[in-house]
Scaffold this motif. Structure first.
Motif, PDB file in Angstrom:
ATOM      1  N   UNK A 107       0.927  -1.257   0.060  1.00 32.99           N
ATOM      2  CA  UNK A 107      -0.066  -0.007   0.050  1.00 32.99           C
ATOM      3  C   UNK A 107       0.826   1.294   0.136  1.00 32.99           C
ATOM      4  N   UNK A 108       1.869   1.309   0.890  1.00 36.85           N
ATOM      5  CA  UNK A 108       2.710   2.356   1.038  1.00 36.85           C
ATOM      6  C   UNK A 108       3.402   2.592  -0.448  1.00 36.85           C
ATOM      7  N   UNK A 109       3.956   1.339  -1.002  1.00 33.18           N
ATOM      8  CA  UNK A 109       4.522   1.662  -2.187  1.00 33.18           C
ATOM      9  C   UNK A 109       3.726   2.231  -3.204  1.00 33.18           C
ATOM     10  N   UNK A 110       2.517   1.833  -3.192  1.00 35.25           N
ATOM     11  CA  UNK A 110       1.583   2.486  -4.298  1.00 35.25           C
ATOM     12  C   UNK A 110       1.442   3.960  -4.074  1.00 35.25           C
ATOM     13  N   UNK A 111       1.481   4.516  -2.801  1.00 30.54           N
ATOM     14  CA  UNK A 111       1.276   5.920  -2.451  1.00 30.54           C
ATOM     15  C   UNK A 111       2.354   6.398  -3.166  1.00 30.54           C
ATOM     16  N   UNK A 112       3.515   5.786  -3.131  1.00 31.97           N
ATOM     17  CA  UNK A 112       4.994   6.508  -3.374  1.00 31.97           C
ATOM     18  C   UNK A 112       4.800   6.761  -4.923  1.00 31.97           C
ATOM     19  N   UNK A 113       4.263   5.655  -5.800  1.00 30.51           N
ATOM     20  CA  UNK A 113       4.177   5.773  -7.074  1.00 30.51           C
ATOM     21  C   UNK A 113       3.315   6.614  -7.617  1.00 30.51           C
ATOM     22  N   UNK A 114       2.066   6.895  -6.675  1.00 31.22           N
ATOM     23  CA  UNK A 114       1.220   7.874  -7.366  1.00 31.22           C
ATOM     24  C   UNK A 114       1.879   9.146  -7.281  1.00 31.22           C
ATOM     25  N   UNK A 115       2.742   9.657  -6.443  1.00 28.57           N
ATOM     26  CA  UNK A 115       3.417  11.000  -6.450  1.00 28.57           C
ATOM     27  C   UNK A 115       4.342  11.101  -7.597  1.00 28.57           C
ATOM     28  N   UNK A 116       5.051   9.999  -7.848  1.00 29.11           N
ATOM     29  CA  UNK A 116       6.086   9.857  -8.746  1.00 29.11           C
ATOM     30  C   UNK A 116       5.218  10.131 -10.166  1.00 29.11           C
ATOM     31  N   UNK A 117       3.973   9.553 -10.370  1.00 32.00           N
ATOM     32  CA  UNK A 117       3.344   9.724 -11.467  1.00 32.00           C
ATOM     33  C   UNK A 117       2.863  11.111 -11.879  1.00 32.00           C
ATOM     34  N   UNK A 118       2.372  11.656 -10.632  1.00 31.98           N
ATOM     35  CA  UNK A 118       1.976  12.888 -10.697  1.00 31.98           C
ATOM     36  C   UNK A 118       3.252  14.154 -10.801  1.00 31.98           C
ATOM     37  N   UNK A 119       4.359  13.417 -10.300  1.00 33.44           N
ATOM     38  CA  UNK A 119       5.656  14.374 -10.795  1.00 33.44           C
ATOM     39  C   UNK A 119       5.850  14.267 -12.257  1.00 33.44           C
ATOM     40  N   UNK A 120       5.287  13.105 -13.176  1.00 30.03           N
ATOM     41  CA  UNK A 120       5.547  12.955 -14.487  1.00 30.03           C
ATOM     42  C   UNK A 120       4.483  14.071 -15.168  1.00 30.03           C
ATOM     43  N   UNK A 121       3.308  14.229 -14.524  1.00 30.62           N
ATOM     44  CA  UNK A 121       2.199  14.953 -15.118  1.00 30.62           C
ATOM     45  C   UNK A 121       2.628  16.441 -14.920  1.00 30.62           C
ATOM     46  N   UNK A 122       3.289  16.838 -13.725  1.00 34.17           N
ATOM     47  CA  UNK A 122       3.573  18.198 -13.375  1.00 34.17           C
ATOM     48  C   UNK A 122       4.712  18.690 -14.502  1.00 34.17           C
ATOM     49  N   UNK A 123       5.698  17.755 -14.800  1.00 31.03           N
ATOM     50  CA  UNK A 123       6.603  18.240 -15.669  1.00 31.03           C
ATOM     51  C   UNK A 123       6.262  18.531 -17.283  1.00 31.03           C
ATOM     52  N   UNK A 124       5.104  17.784 -17.353  1.00 27.28           N
ATOM     53  CA  UNK A 124       4.209  18.037 -18.845  1.00 27.28           C
ATOM     54  C   UNK A 124       3.880  19.685 -19.124  1.00 27.28           C
ATOM     55  N   UNK A 125       3.565  20.170 -17.852  1.00 31.06           N
ATOM     56  CA  UNK A 125       3.087  21.352 -17.947  1.00 31.06           C
ATOM     57  C   UNK A 125       3.766  22.582 -17.410  1.00 31.06           C
TER      58      UNK A 125
END
Length: 269
Positions: A107-125
């Motif tokens: 579960x905690x690993x899933x939370x970490x990679x949600x953050x990394x995923x949104x970091x990807x989207x952040x760098x898109x814009x």
């Protein structure tokens, strides 16, 4: 390739597809981090790298925006698979204390990679204003409270490093990937062992950074993977340690990519 017996075939395929996409996406992140850091260790034009730097590197490549979008979606798939294992338990992880701890870790690993995923989207814009990672926005907590927070994080990371190391030594960490009996599993396990040891080593260094930041209240900068590689570079055997650790991260990334072919996705029951 069977998931839990109660799951219908279409859901089994959905779960497996999400997991495979997620494994590849996670693998790519660590392959890029390791490759850039290895090039830096060999004085071949790279730089010590962390997750944020790896994403910025991908962004600068041809079709970088598309790469980041796909990677972000892929990491959300990985988080979905982590959450699925934590809550739906499709592979029938045991319900004893060890199994519950493992599912909490998923579960905690899933939370970490949600953050990394949104970091990807952040760098898109956005355009990066600062390639480093800084915690000055936490200073409202006050130096004493912030010191306790950093020491607590350091303890958690130190425990994680120990658990990773023990898990590899005892074999249980790699057993969870259901590689037994699969063709080439011995090689894949060796690659995975090297990668997990390297990750544990870097986590231990980051834990040290947090301890130090907590003890010396005037230094509350958050350190990450990039800083860990820079720290290795400055040590007595800097280039050698940095190169070995970078190779370990490459192995860690390759392990997750190889899981897309070798992982059995079979129920543990």
């Amino acid at each position: 390739m069977a998931f839990a017996k109660k799951e219908i075939p279409s859901l089994k395929n959905l779960y497996k597809t999400a997991a495979i996409i997620g494994f590849v996406s996670k693998g790519i992140i660590y392959l890029v981090i390791g490759a850039l850091s290895l090039l830096a260790a060999l004085n071949m034009g790279g730089e010590s790298s962390g997750t944020n730097q790896a994403l910025l590197f991908l962004k600068r490549q041809p079709f970088g925006q598309v790469l980041l979008l796909l990677l972000g979606i892929g990491l959300l798939c990985y988080s979905f698979w982590m959450f699925l294992q934590a809550f739906r338990n499709p592979e029938n992880i045991s319900s004893d204390q060890k199994g519950k701890l493992r599912r909490f870790g998923l579960f905690t690993t899933g939370l970490v990679y949600v953050v990394v995923a949104f970091l990807c989207f952040y760098h898109l814009v956005t355009y990066p204003m600062d390639d480093g990672t800084n915690s000055r926005y936490l200073d409202f907590l006050g130096p004493t409270t912030l010191s306790y927070v950093f020491i607590a994080i350091g303890i958690i990371l130190a425990i994680q490093s120990i658990l990773l190391t023990v898990g590899v030594i005892q074999g249980g960490l790699l057993d969870q990937f259901n590689l037994e009996g699969r063709k080439g599993s011995a090689v894949i396990r060796t690659v995975g062992q090297f990668g997990f040891y390297a990750r544990a080593f870097v986590v231990a260094i980051i834990a040290y950074f947090f301890f130090r930041a907590g003890i010396y209240t005037g230094n509350h900068d958050i350190k990450g993977i990039q800083d860990a590689f820079s720290f290795l570079e400055q040590s007595a055997l800097g280039r050698i340690l940095m190169a070995l650790t970078a190779l370990g991260f490459i192995a860690y990334g390759a392990f997750y990519v190889l899981l897309t072919r070798y992982r059995s996705f079979e129920s543990e029951a």
